[in-house]
Design a protein around this motif. Structure first.
Motif, PDB file in Angstrom:
ATOM      1  N   TYR A  47      31.389 -46.195  25.823  1.00  0.00           N
ATOM      2  CA  TYR A  47      32.397 -45.307  25.524  1.00  0.00           C
ATOM      3  C   TYR A  47      32.675 -44.475  27.027  1.00  0.00           C
ATOM      4  O   TYR A  47      33.863 -44.385  27.176  1.00  0.00           O
ATOM      5  CB  TYR A  47      31.851 -44.071  24.699  1.00  0.00           C
ATOM      6  CG  TYR A  47      32.765 -43.042  24.513  1.00  0.00           C
ATOM      7  CD1 TYR A  47      34.122 -43.191  23.696  1.00  0.00           C
ATOM      8  CD2 TYR A  47      32.435 -41.735  25.485  1.00  0.00           C
ATOM      9  CE1 TYR A  47      34.909 -42.068  23.808  1.00  0.00           C
ATOM     10  CE2 TYR A  47      33.652 -40.877  25.274  1.00  0.00           C
ATOM     11  CZ  TYR A  47      34.762 -41.049  24.472  1.00  0.00           C
ATOM     12  OH  TYR A  47      35.746 -39.871  24.461  1.00  0.00           O
ATOM     13  N   ASN A  59      35.980 -44.437  16.097  1.00  0.00           N
ATOM     14  CA  ASN A  59      35.059 -44.561  17.084  1.00  0.00           C
ATOM     15  C   ASN A  59      33.817 -44.055  16.665  1.00  0.00           C
ATOM     16  O   ASN A  59      33.774 -42.881  16.699  1.00  0.00           O
ATOM     17  CB  ASN A  59      35.534 -43.922  18.562  1.00  0.00           C
ATOM     18  CG  ASN A  59      36.775 -44.775  18.963  1.00  0.00           C
ATOM     19  OD1 ASN A  59      36.865 -45.432  20.080  1.00  0.00           O
ATOM     20  ND2 ASN A  59      38.147 -44.460  18.276  1.00  0.00           N
ATOM     21  N   VAL A  61      30.024 -43.624  18.114  1.00  0.00           N
ATOM     22  CA  VAL A  61      29.144 -43.875  19.264  1.00  0.00           C
ATOM     23  C   VAL A  61      27.614 -43.420  19.256  1.00  0.00           C
ATOM     24  O   VAL A  61      27.607 -42.581  18.725  1.00  0.00           O
ATOM     25  CB  VAL A  61      29.859 -42.829  20.574  1.00  0.00           C
ATOM     26  CG1 VAL A  61      29.084 -43.181  21.652  1.00  0.00           C
ATOM     27  CG2 VAL A  61      31.193 -43.355  20.849  1.00  0.00           C
ATOM     28  N   ILE A  73      35.526 -38.590  18.357  1.00  0.00           N
ATOM     29  CA  ILE A  73      34.603 -39.721  18.104  1.00  0.00           C
ATOM     30  C   ILE A  73      33.482 -39.259  17.198  1.00  0.00           C
ATOM     31  O   ILE A  73      33.069 -37.911  17.013  1.00  0.00           O
ATOM     32  CB  ILE A  73      33.862 -40.176  19.195  1.00  0.00           C
ATOM     33  CG1 ILE A  73      33.005 -39.372  20.103  1.00  0.00           C
ATOM     34  CG2 ILE A  73      35.018 -41.140  20.149  1.00  0.00           C
ATOM     35  CD1 ILE A  73      32.187 -39.797  21.041  1.00  0.00           C
TER      36      ILE A  73
END
Length: 164
Positions: A47, A59, A61, A73
């Motif tokens: 990332y 997204n 992570v 995210i």
């Protein structure tokens, strides 16, 4: 379906110093077209190398770093959590790196989308070996370098031979 997507050089080179090793706009275009509108799972270092959330994708992570935050995210502390969240959002999602995340997900992935970059690179991060007893190449499209892409490359799709 869990799909791993990666661009790798000869000897499975992935990157060095948390950066890609080549400039290949065709691969970036391919990556976008394949992953858009699907969740993407990545490690924190991946990332950070991208520098922002990828648009039109959820997204997710994975980070063990406490008090780490980034906009737009979903941050989880384990890969197991990441896979669970991704699957809830969409049955089809992508693992996009980095090296440790690839190693930990190769056994659960059902498909590989590989861009094979034809070149030898000085790398410190590598993609795991693609075992031909486990993975069957089902598609390949090869292209020569041009004024925008500095290396010859092939887009390859692999399917797991023995689905779990």
């Amino acid at each position: 379906m869990i799909t791993i997507i990666a661009a790798i050089g000869n000897k499975n080179a992935l990157g060095k110093d948390n950066q890609l090793l080549w400039r290949l706009p065709a691969d970036l275009k391919h990556f976008k077209s394949v992953t858009e509108h699907h969740p993407v799972v990545m490690g924190r270092k991946t990332y950070e190398s991208i520098g922002k959330a990828l648009p039109n994708r959820t997204n997710i992570v994975v980070s063990r770093k406490e008090n780490w935050f980034a906009e737009d995210i979903l941050i989880v502390s384990t890969l197991k959590e990441a896979l669970k969240f991704a699957k809830k959002i969409n049955e089809d999602f992508f693992i996009i790196g980095g090296g440790e995340i690839y190693k930990q997900t190769l056994d659960v992935a059902e498909r590989l989308e590989i861009t094979q970059v034809k070149g030898d690179f000085d790398a410190d991060t590598f993609f795991p070996k693609i075992d031909p007893k486990v993975w069957q190449k089902t598609d390949e499209s090869c292209h020569e370098k041009d004024d925008k892409n500095n290396y010859d490359y092939c887009f390859q799709t692999y399917q797991r031979i023995n689905q779990k």
